[in-house]
Design a protein around this motif. Structure first.
Motif, short mmCIF file in Angstrom:
data_model
loop_
_atom_site.label_atom_id
_atom_site.label_comp_id
_atom_site.label_asym_id
_atom_site.label_seq_id
_atom_site.Cartn_x
_atom_site.Cartn_y
_atom_site.Cartn_z
N ASP A 196 65.52 64.96 83.24
CA ASP A 196 64.47 64.29 82.46
C ASP A 196 65.11 63.32 81.46
O ASP A 196 66.28 63.47 81.11
CB ASP A 196 63.69 65.36 81.70
N LYS A 250 64.35 61.32 86.32
CA LYS A 250 63.19 60.72 85.67
C LYS A 250 63.68 59.71 84.65
O LYS A 250 64.36 60.09 83.68
CB LYS A 250 62.35 61.80 84.98
N GLU A 294 52.98 67.43 85.84
CA GLU A 294 53.92 68.01 84.88
C GLU A 294 53.14 68.81 83.84
O GLU A 294 52.16 68.30 83.27
CB GLU A 294 54.73 66.91 84.19
N ASN A 345 59.01 71.75 82.11
CA ASN A 345 60.16 71.44 81.27
C ASN A 345 60.85 72.73 80.85
O ASN A 345 60.19 73.66 80.40
CB ASN A 345 59.73 70.68 80.02
N GLU A 368 62.45 70.63 84.97
CA GLU A 368 62.99 69.42 84.35
C GLU A 368 63.88 69.82 83.18
O GLU A 368 63.44 70.54 82.28
CB GLU A 368 61.84 68.53 83.84
MG MG Z 1 59.47 66.31 81.32
#
Ligand code: MG
Ligand code: C2E
Ligand code: MG
Ligand code: MG
Length: 289
Positions: free
Chosen positions: A180, A201, A59, A118, A150
Motif C-alpha cells: 500500500d 497500490k 477495501e 489493511n 495490504e
Molecule cells: Mg489500504
C-alpha cells in the motif's frame, strides 16, 4: 528582548506540545474502550478493473465514532493503536468483520470479488497472523484467494527482512498480498523483487497530481511499468477525476480506486453498488487525446 521573545516562543511550543500529547493520551484511553462499546465499524470502497470494467474487490476501512470524542479519523487513531499495541486486538476484529461481510455478500451471489484489509506491520510481525487468518477464513467460509492483505511500503521496508519472512508465511495459506501507499517509502528494487506480493497500490499523493505535475506523472508511469515488469498487478488509489482515470488507463494501469468510482460505503450500500454496477459505464470515459 530577543531573549524574552525566545522564552515565550519556547513556552508557546511547550504548551502546544503538552496540549497535543494530552489529546493523544485522551484518544488512546478512549480507544481502549472502543471495541467493548461497539464504537468501531467498517466501511467499504470498491475498486474497478480498467481491463474489463468490472468491480474486482473492495477495501475495508475502519471508522471510529467515540461516545466522548466524536468521529476520529483512522489517520489519527491507527498510529496511536499501533503505539499502544491495541492494533493487535482491533486488527483482528477488522479481519473477522471484513470476512464476515464478504461471506454475506457471497451468499447474495457476489462470489468473484475480493476483500482487501489493511494490516499493520505489528500484526504482521507478531507471528501468529497466519493462524489467526486461517481460523477466520474457516469460521466465515471465505476462500483464502478472496482475501487480500495490504501493508504499507514504509512499514515493510523499515523491517524488510522480518516482513519478508512474515509475508512468505501468509502466502503459504493462500491469501493475496499488496503493498500500500507505494512511492512514499524507499523500496529497494532488490527487496521488492524478493517480496512474495501480488499487487502494488500507487499512493494517492501521486495520483492526485498526475494531470498537473509532470514529476508525479513520470513517477506514476514508471511505477506501472516497473510493477508490470515484476509481474505485479497495479492499482491506483485516490482517483477522483475522469482525467486521472483516462491517463492511468493510457499508461496501462490495471485497476483504480477512488472517489471517481465511489466513496467508502457501509456494507449494505456497497453490496448494492457492486450488484448494480455495469461494466459499460467505464467505456464512456474518453481517452486523454
Ligand atoms: Mg489500504
Ligand atoms: P489506505 O489504506 O491507503 O486507504 C486509502 C485512504 O484514501 C482511505 O482513507 C480512503 O477513504 C481514502 N480515499 C479513497 N479514495 C480517495 C480519493 O479519491 N481521494 C482522497 N483524497 N482520498 C481517498 P481513510 O479511510 O481515512 O484511511 C486512511 C488510512 O488509515 C488508510 O490508508 C490505512 O493506512 C489506515 N487504515 C484504515 N483502516 C485501517 C485498518 O482497518 N487497519 C489498519 N492497520 N489501518 C487502517
Ligand atoms: Mg494507501
Ligand atoms: Mg506533487
Amino acid at each position: 528582548q530577543a531573549k524574552a521573545l525566545g522564552r515565550n516562543t519556547y513556552q508557546f511550543y511547550t504548551e502546544a506540545m503538552d496540549a497535543e500529547s494530552r489529546r493523544r493520551a485522551t484518544i488512546a484511553s478512549a480507544l481502549r474502550k472502543a471495541l467493548e462499546r461497539d464504537e468501531l465499524r467498517l466501511v467499504f470502497q470498491p475498486r474497478l478493473s480498467l481491463i474489463d470494467g468490472r468491480i474486482t474487490g473492495v477495501e475495508a476501512l475502519l471508522r471510529w465514532c467515540s461516545a466522548e470524542l466524536g468521529e476520529i479519523p483512522p489517520t489519527t487513531f491507527v498510529p496511536l493503536a499501533e503505539e499502544s499495541g491495541q492494533i493487535l486486538r482491533i486488527g483482528e476484529w477488522v479481519l473477522r468483520e471484513a470476512c464476515a461481510a464478504l461471506a454475506r455478500w457471497r451468499q447474495h451471489g457476489l462470489t468473484d470479488i475480493a476483500m482487501a484489509v489493511n494490516v499493520s506491520v505489528l500484526q504482521l510481525l507478531r507471528g501468529n497472523l497466519p493462524e489467526v487468518i486461517a481460523e477466520i477464513l474457516q469460521e466465515t467460509g471465505v476462500p483464502a484467494s478472496r482475501l487480500e492483505l495490504e501493508v504499507t511500503e514504509s512499514m515493510v521496508m523499515a523491517n524488510a527482512a522480518q516482513s519478508t519472512a512474515a509475508l512468505h508465511a501468509l502466502r503459504k495459506i493462500g491469501v493475496s498480498l499488496a503493498i500500500d501507499d507505494f512511492g512514499t517509502g524507499y523500496s529497494s528494487l532488490i527487496y521488492l523483487k524478493r517480496l512474495p506480493i501480488d499487487t502494488l497500490k500507487i499512493d494517492k499523493e501521486f495520483v492526485g497530481d498526475i494531470t498537473h505535475d509532470p514529476d508525479d506523472e513520470a513517477i506514476t508511469a514508471t511505477v506501472i511499468t516497473m510493477a508490470h515488469s515484476l509481474g505485479l498487478n497495479v492499482i491506483a488509489e485516490g482517483v477522483e477525476t475522469e482525467d486521472q482515470l483516462a491517463y492511468l488507463r493510457e499508461q496501462g494501469c490495471d485497476e483504480i480506486q477512488g472517489f471517481w468510482l465511489s466513496k467508502p460505503l457501509d456494507a449494505q450500500r456497497c453490496m448494492a453498488f457492486v450488484h448494480t454496477w455495469q461494466p459499460s459505464t467505464i467505456a464512456a470515459v474518453p481517452p486523454p487525446y
